[in-house]
Design a protein around this motif. Structure first.
Motif, short mmCIF file in Angstrom:
data_model
loop_
_atom_site.label_atom_id
_atom_site.label_comp_id
_atom_site.label_asym_id
_atom_site.label_seq_id
_atom_site.Cartn_x
_atom_site.Cartn_y
_atom_site.Cartn_z
N ASN A 189 91.66 66.51 30.93
CA ASN A 189 91.84 67.96 30.92
C ASN A 189 92.92 68.46 29.96
O ASN A 189 93.26 69.65 29.98
CB ASN A 189 92.15 68.47 32.33
CG ASN A 189 93.38 67.82 32.92
OD1 ASN A 189 93.56 66.61 32.85
ND2 ASN A 189 94.25 68.62 33.51
N HIS A 202 91.97 73.39 31.86
CA HIS A 202 91.68 74.10 33.11
C HIS A 202 92.17 75.55 33.08
O HIS A 202 91.62 76.41 33.77
CB HIS A 202 92.33 73.36 34.28
CG HIS A 202 91.94 73.91 35.62
ND1 HIS A 202 90.75 73.59 36.23
CD2 HIS A 202 92.59 74.75 36.46
CE1 HIS A 202 90.68 74.21 37.40
NE2 HIS A 202 91.78 74.92 37.56
N TRP A 234 86.20 72.30 25.83
CA TRP A 234 86.43 73.25 26.92
C TRP A 234 85.18 73.41 27.77
O TRP A 234 85.22 73.36 29.00
CB TRP A 234 86.87 74.59 26.34
CG TRP A 234 87.17 75.65 27.34
CD1 TRP A 234 87.97 75.56 28.45
CD2 TRP A 234 86.66 77.00 27.34
NE1 TRP A 234 88.01 76.76 29.12
CE2 TRP A 234 87.23 77.67 28.45
CE3 TRP A 234 85.84 77.71 26.47
CZ2 TRP A 234 86.95 79.00 28.73
CZ3 TRP A 234 85.56 79.04 26.76
CH2 TRP A 234 86.12 79.67 27.89
N TYR A 237 84.42 70.25 29.75
CA TYR A 237 85.32 70.12 30.90
C TYR A 237 84.78 70.89 32.10
O TYR A 237 84.71 70.36 33.21
CB TYR A 237 86.72 70.63 30.55
CG TYR A 237 87.63 70.77 31.75
CD1 TYR A 237 88.22 69.66 32.33
CD2 TYR A 237 87.88 72.03 32.32
CE1 TYR A 237 89.05 69.78 33.45
CE2 TYR A 237 88.70 72.15 33.44
CZ TYR A 237 89.28 71.02 33.98
OH TYR A 237 90.08 71.14 35.10
N TRP A 238 84.36 72.13 31.87
CA TRP A 238 83.90 72.94 32.98
C TRP A 238 82.53 72.50 33.49
O TRP A 238 82.23 72.61 34.68
CB TRP A 238 83.86 74.41 32.59
CG TRP A 238 85.23 75.01 32.62
CD1 TRP A 238 86.00 75.39 31.56
CD2 TRP A 238 86.05 75.23 33.78
NE1 TRP A 238 87.22 75.84 31.97
CE2 TRP A 238 87.28 75.76 33.33
CE3 TRP A 238 85.85 75.03 35.14
CZ2 TRP A 238 88.31 76.10 34.22
CZ3 TRP A 238 86.87 75.37 36.02
CH2 TRP A 238 88.09 75.89 35.56
N GLU A 241 83.30 69.63 35.69
CA GLU A 241 83.92 70.10 36.92
C GLU A 241 82.85 70.56 37.91
O GLU A 241 82.97 70.41 39.11
CB GLU A 241 84.90 71.24 36.63
CG GLU A 241 86.19 70.78 36.00
CD GLU A 241 87.08 70.06 36.98
OE1 GLU A 241 87.62 70.70 37.90
OE2 GLU A 241 87.24 68.84 36.85
#
Length: 241
Positions: A189, A202, A234, A237-238, A241
């Protein structure tokens, strides 16, 4: 190698617990023994709150009880697990005010101690995974990685900007900024933004054409030619998640 502080004013008890610890950890332990709670507290205050990974404390000690010692350690923002030893169950409730890992009644059974030590190892590993230590001019500071908004090179130091608005400045760097934050770069992250900024993915709220917007509404300039890579990481990452 775990660093353990054992504090008890009973020499026989110290020898017995020490014997159990050496049997459990073999040679993979650094054990420091104290017979006075005040001496332990002074030692920690002098050497830094990251000094020990685990505290094993007798409850009933002269001058400063194990419960009082534990409370003072917690007031120093020490999150290391605390295991209490005592000959009476009367203080068990008080130990919860210290958020103690466990409360063992003497004589301590070896198998029970081993079980608690296993819990301590798991907790210590989680604490280390989710935190970093930063050497500052005032001593060593432990920072939870989820609290880091971004880090930056500031007057030859690494400045950590936290989500609550606090700022922690490291000592003057003797290595590059990227080397100084390499531990964070190993995590999924965090990403470098140029050579002087490290950003927690994040907390990125928007990636514009030339700037990114963080959760605290602060904007950082996106280095030329790096926007697409930043945007992809970015988004990845999401999605993960």
């Amino acid at each position: 190698m775990l660093k353990i502080a054992l504090c008890d004013d009973d020499r026989d008890q110290i020898n017995k617990i020490k014997e159990h610890l050496l049997e459990y950890f073999k040679t993979d332990v650094n054990l420091t023994v104290f017979t006075n709670s005040r001496t332990l507290l002074d030692h920690v205050e002098w050497n830094g709150k990251e000094l020990f990974d685990l505290y094993i404390l007798d409850v009933i000690m002269p001058e400063l009880s194990g419960i009082e010692l534990g409370l003072q350690l917690r007031n120093m923002d020490i999150s290391a697990p605390i295991i209490y030893l005592t000959g009476s169950k009367d203080y068990a409730v008080d130990s919860y005010n210290v958020h103690a890992l466990h409360y063992l009644v003497k004589p301590v059974e070896k198998e029970k101690l081993f079980s608690v030590l296993k819990q301590a190892e798991l907790l210590i590993e989680r604490l280390k995974t989710h935190s970093i230590t930063v050497n500052t001019s005032d001593g060593t500071v432990i920072i939870r990685t989820p609290d880091i908004l971004f880090a930056e090179l500031y007057e030859r130091s690494a400045r950590y900007n936290l989500i609550n608005g606090d700022v922690v400045d490291s000592q003057k760097l003797r290595v590059s900024f990227q080397k100084a934050v390499s531990e964070l770069l190993e995590r999924d992250n965090f990403i470098m933004l140029g050579s002087s900024f490290l950003v927690n993915l994040h907390y990125i709220k928007k990636v514009g054409k030339k700037e990114l917007m963080l959760a605290n509404k602060k904007s950082l300039t996106i280095p030329k030619g790096t926007r697409n890579d930043l945007l992809n990481k970015w988004m990845d990452y999401w999605m993960e998640e």
